[in-house]
Scaffold this motif. Structure first.
Motif, PDB file in Angstrom:
ATOM      1  N   GLY A  70      34.309  89.670  53.903  1.00  0.00           N
ATOM      2  CA  GLY A  70      35.296  88.796  54.502  1.00  0.00           C
ATOM      3  C   GLY A  70      34.571  87.491  54.808  1.00  0.00           C
ATOM      4  O   GLY A  70      33.585  87.473  55.553  1.00  0.00           O
ATOM      5  N   HIS A  71      34.999  86.402  54.187  1.00  0.00           N
ATOM      6  CA  HIS A  71      34.268  85.136  54.310  1.00  0.00           C
ATOM      7  C   HIS A  71      34.573  84.507  55.668  1.00  0.00           C
ATOM      8  O   HIS A  71      35.728  84.405  56.092  1.00  0.00           O
ATOM      9  N   ARG A  72      33.511  84.056  56.357  1.00  0.00           N
ATOM     10  CA  ARG A  72      33.620  83.602  57.739  1.00  0.00           C
ATOM     11  C   ARG A  72      32.953  82.260  57.923  1.00  0.00           C
ATOM     12  O   ARG A  72      32.067  81.879  57.159  1.00  0.00           O
ATOM     13  N   ARG A  73      33.383  81.542  58.956  1.00  0.00           N
ATOM     14  CA  ARG A  73      32.779  80.244  59.258  1.00  0.00           C
ATOM     15  C   ARG A  73      31.306  80.395  59.582  1.00  0.00           C
ATOM     16  O   ARG A  73      30.486  79.547  59.197  1.00  0.00           O
ATOM     17  N   THR A  74      30.950  81.469  60.249  1.00  0.00           N
ATOM     18  CA  THR A  74      29.541  81.706  60.541  1.00  0.00           C
ATOM     19  C   THR A  74      29.289  83.191  60.686  1.00  0.00           C
ATOM     20  O   THR A  74      30.154  83.945  61.149  1.00  0.00           O
ATOM     21  N   SER A  75      28.122  83.608  60.247  1.00  0.00           N
ATOM     22  CA  SER A  75      27.672  84.992  60.421  1.00  0.00           C
ATOM     23  C   SER A  75      26.261  84.956  61.009  1.00  0.00           C
ATOM     24  O   SER A  75      25.357  85.634  60.533  1.00  0.00           O
ATOM     25  N   GLU A  76      26.111  84.139  62.053  1.00  0.00           N
ATOM     26  CA  GLU A  76      24.780  83.891  62.601  1.00  0.00           C
ATOM     27  C   GLU A  76      24.128  85.142  63.151  1.00  0.00           C
ATOM     28  O   GLU A  76      22.897  85.213  63.268  1.00  0.00           O
ATOM     29  N   GLU A  77      24.950  86.161  63.464  1.00  0.00           N
ATOM     30  CA  GLU A  77      24.379  87.390  64.011  1.00  0.00           C
ATOM     31  C   GLU A  77      23.819  88.299  62.924  1.00  0.00           C
ATOM     32  O   GLU A  77      23.197  89.327  63.216  1.00  0.00           O
ATOM     33  N   LEU A  78      24.032  87.914  61.643  1.00  0.00           N
ATOM     34  CA  LEU A  78      23.590  88.729  60.519  1.00  0.00           C
ATOM     35  C   LEU A  78      22.572  87.981  59.671  1.00  0.00           C
ATOM     36  O   LEU A  78      22.703  86.776  59.451  1.00  0.00           O
ATOM     37  N   SER A  79      21.585  88.692  59.172  1.00  0.00           N
ATOM     38  CA  SER A  79      20.694  88.124  58.160  1.00  0.00           C
ATOM     39  C   SER A  79      21.388  88.218  56.799  1.00  0.00           C
ATOM     40  O   SER A  79      22.436  88.861  56.656  1.00  0.00           O
ATOM     41  N   GLU A  80      20.786  87.587  55.793  1.00  0.00           N
ATOM     42  CA  GLU A  80      21.364  87.686  54.451  1.00  0.00           C
ATOM     43  C   GLU A  80      21.436  89.137  53.998  1.00  0.00           C
ATOM     44  O   GLU A  80      22.418  89.561  53.376  1.00  0.00           O
ATOM     45  N   VAL A  81      20.413  89.913  54.299  1.00  0.00           N
ATOM     46  CA  VAL A  81      20.393  91.325  53.895  1.00  0.00           C
ATOM     47  C   VAL A  81      21.502  92.096  54.596  1.00  0.00           C
ATOM     48  O   VAL A  81      22.223  92.890  53.970  1.00  0.00           O
ATOM     49  N   GLU A  82      21.671  91.869  55.893  1.00  0.00           N
ATOM     50  CA  GLU A  82      22.713  92.579  56.636  1.00  0.00           C
ATOM     51  C   GLU A  82      24.108  92.186  56.170  1.00  0.00           C
ATOM     52  O   GLU A  82      25.031  93.007  56.189  1.00  0.00           O
ATOM     53  N   MET A  83      24.278  90.943  55.734  1.00  0.00           N
ATOM     54  CA  MET A  83      25.559  90.496  55.206  1.00  0.00           C
ATOM     55  C   MET A  83      25.832  91.120  53.837  1.00  0.00           C
ATOM     56  O   MET A  83      26.978  91.440  53.497  1.00  0.00           O
ATOM     57  N   LEU A  84      24.766  91.311  53.075  1.00  0.00           N
ATOM     58  CA  LEU A  84      24.897  91.758  51.696  1.00  0.00           C
ATOM     59  C   LEU A  84      25.047  93.268  51.550  1.00  0.00           C
ATOM     60  O   LEU A  84      25.788  93.741  50.671  1.00  0.00           O
ATOM     61  N   MET A  85      24.391  94.041  52.385  1.00  0.00           N
ATOM     62  CA  MET A  85      24.325  95.494  52.173  1.00  0.00           C
ATOM     63  C   MET A  85      25.692  96.176  52.117  1.00  0.00           C
ATOM     64  O   MET A  85      25.918  97.018  51.237  1.00  0.00           O
ATOM     65  N   PRO A  86      26.640  95.878  53.006  1.00  0.00           N
ATOM     66  CA  PRO A  86      27.952  96.540  52.891  1.00  0.00           C
ATOM     67  C   PRO A  86      28.642  96.273  51.560  1.00  0.00           C
ATOM     68  O   PRO A  86      29.342  97.145  51.029  1.00  0.00           O
ATOM     69  N   VAL A  87      28.449  95.062  51.014  1.00  0.00           N
ATOM     70  CA  VAL A  87      29.055  94.722  49.731  1.00  0.00           C
ATOM     71  C   VAL A  87      28.435  95.556  48.609  1.00  0.00           C
ATOM     72  O   VAL A  87      29.140  96.080  47.733  1.00  0.00           O
ATOM     73  N   LEU A  88      27.118  95.693  48.630  1.00  0.00           N
ATOM     74  CA  LEU A  88      26.444  96.505  47.614  1.00  0.00           C
ATOM     75  C   LEU A  88      26.869  97.964  47.708  1.00  0.00           C
ATOM     76  O   LEU A  88      27.117  98.623  46.692  1.00  0.00           O
ATOM     77  N   HIS A  89      26.967  98.486  48.913  1.00  0.00           N
ATOM     78  CA  HIS A  89      27.408  99.872  49.085  1.00  0.00           C
ATOM     79  C   HIS A  89      28.836 100.056  48.580  1.00  0.00           C
ATOM     80  O   HIS A  89      29.157 101.068  47.935  1.00  0.00           O
ATOM     81  N   GLU A  90      29.695  99.077  48.855  1.00  0.00           N
ATOM     82  CA  GLU A  90      31.094  99.186  48.439  1.00  0.00           C
ATOM     83  C   GLU A  90      31.227  99.146  46.925  1.00  0.00           C
ATOM     84  O   GLU A  90      31.960  99.958  46.332  1.00  0.00           O
ATOM     85  N   VAL A  91      30.534  98.225  46.265  1.00  0.00           N
ATOM     86  CA  VAL A  91      30.705  98.095  44.823  1.00  0.00           C
ATOM     87  C   VAL A  91      30.119  99.306  44.097  1.00  0.00           C
ATOM     88  O   VAL A  91      30.672  99.768  43.080  1.00  0.00           O
ATOM     89  N   LEU A  92      29.027  99.844  44.600  1.00  0.00           N
ATOM     90  CA  LEU A  92      28.477 101.066  44.007  1.00  0.00           C
ATOM     91  C   LEU A  92      29.403 102.248  44.268  1.00  0.00           C
ATOM     92  O   LEU A  92      29.617 103.098  43.401  1.00  0.00           O
ATOM     93  N   GLY A  93      29.963 102.286  45.477  1.00  0.00           N
ATOM     94  CA  GLY A  93      30.863 103.374  45.828  1.00  0.00           C
ATOM     95  C   GLY A  93      32.108 103.418  44.966  1.00  0.00           C
ATOM     96  O   GLY A  93      32.655 104.495  44.706  1.00  0.00           O
ATOM     97  N   GLU A  94      32.586 102.256  44.505  1.00  0.00           N
ATOM     98  CA  GLU A  94      33.775 102.219  43.651  1.00  0.00           C
ATOM     99  C   GLU A  94      33.557 102.960  42.338  1.00  0.00           C
ATOM    100  O   GLU A  94      34.507 103.481  41.746  1.00  0.00           O
TER     101      GLU A  94
END
Length: 349
Positions: free
Chosen positions: A14-38
């Motif tokens: 979900g694209h957001r104005r800021t994700s300052e509480e997340l690192s790039e890895v933390e932002m990316l991991m759910p997406v990788l898990h989801e696409v592999l899970g599909e």
């Protein structure tokens, strides 16, 4: 092409104005898990991995190596990276699969624009001797292009406003979009562009999985077959270009086979409303083509991932049976300097 290759899965944040509480890895991991899970795949099942990102956004060299933590340190993988939008990473992965060296590929891209001034960061793409020292930002350059279109009679300010309004209205049905529904056109940022004619600043990531031949059919009920893919570039110097046209987009579309038969859907990476005017002309898109049903880059523009999102969005529509033949476009650089066009199709119904 000797192999049929398809997009079999797509995921995005979900694209957001800021994700300052997340690192790039933390932002990316759910997406990788989801696409592999599909697809039911694991990292060990992927033959090739390619990513797209920018060290300038991250503010450190070789930042993509940290993002690999999201893929996993074990087992060892065949991996590559492009300092470009993820659409160009997909191009590299597609080429890899065409050679037969792999049957599956994971492509991902991410960008966090919120920590700094993305308008100034993007100026580092310019000619380092004559233009970059003047620090013209990305909105100012887009305004030059918009004014050139107005002067040529190709558009006007009400028409630009209509592009933005249509895009944000389409995004109302997109849960991943940063801006949804009616959005005020706002004040001028740089004439003739108002804030509503420009992309939102935000953070986001996206990922797709490619597969070849029967492997694609095993992983997806209706694969989105890549029938053509090509990218071209304009001259670096803005002063030698006609900013009201995009010959590189037209050539890429021609080489990708976009003009052979009509498409029903097009996702255009047009960060500014004025750029959609240029792209529609170059790609010969009439009113019968549904353009940016996701809302496009005017609804969410995660730098370095927005082009890959365009390919993923049309692929997802083919997966769902909402499209049969679609076009996706990605761009990089000022005023549509570099352009990639992909044509995707679903199996006959």
């Amino acid at each position: 092409m000797t192999r049929d290759i398809a997009v079999v899965a797509f995921a995005q944040t979900g694209h957001r104005r800021t994700s300052e509480e997340l690192s790039e890895v933390e932002m990316l991991m759910p997406v990788l898990h989801e696409v592999l899970g599909e697809t039911g795949l694991k990292t060990a099942d992927i033959g090739f991995t390619c990513s797209g990102s920018s060290d300038y956004l991250a503010g450190r060299a070789f930042s993509f190596t940290l993002a690999l933590d999201g893929v996993g340190a074990w087992p060892p993988i065949s991996e590559s990276h492009v300092e470009m939008d993820g659409a160009w990473a997909l191009y590299e992965a597609w080429t890899k699969l065409l050679t037969g060296d792999a049957d599956t590929a994971l492509v991902y891209a991410y960008g966090k624009s919120s920590p700094g001034s993305v308008r100034d960061v993007l100026s580092r793409q310019l000619d380092p001797y004559y233009v970059a020292p003047l620090w013209p930002d990305s909105v100012a350059l887009a305004a030059l292009q918009a004014q050139a279109l107005i002067d040529a009679g190709d558009t006007d300010e009400p028409a630009l406003a209509a592009v933005g309004a249509r895009s944000r209205a389409a995004a109302a049905d997109n849960p991943h979009a940063q801006l949804r529904g009616p959005v005020p056109r706002g004040d001028y940022l740089v004439r003739p562009l108002r804030s509503g004619d420009c992309p939102p600043i935000g953070d986001g990531a996206a990922a797709v999985i490619l597969a070849a031949g029967e492997r694609a059919r095993d992983l997806c009920a209706r694969p989105a077959w890549i029938r053509g893919l090509d990218h071209r570039i304009e001259a670096h110097a803005l002063g030698v270009r006609d900013l009201t046209d995009s010959p590189s987009t037209r050539l890429a579309a021609q080489r990708a086979g976009a003009f052979e038969r009509p498409v029903d859907t097009a996702e255009l990476h047009a960060p500014f409303a004025s750029q959609e005017v240029v792209l529609r002309k170059a790609l010969r898109l009439d009113d019968g083509v549904r353009v940016n049903p996701s809302g496009g880059a005017l609804a969410a523009n995660p730098v370095m991932a927005a082009g890959l999102v365009r390919i993923g969005e049309v692929a997802a529509r083919i997966h769902r049976g909402e499209s049969d033949r679609a076009l996706a476009h990605a761009t990089s650089g000022p005023c549509l300097q570099q352009n990639l066009v992909a044509v995707l199709e679903g199996d006959p119904r």
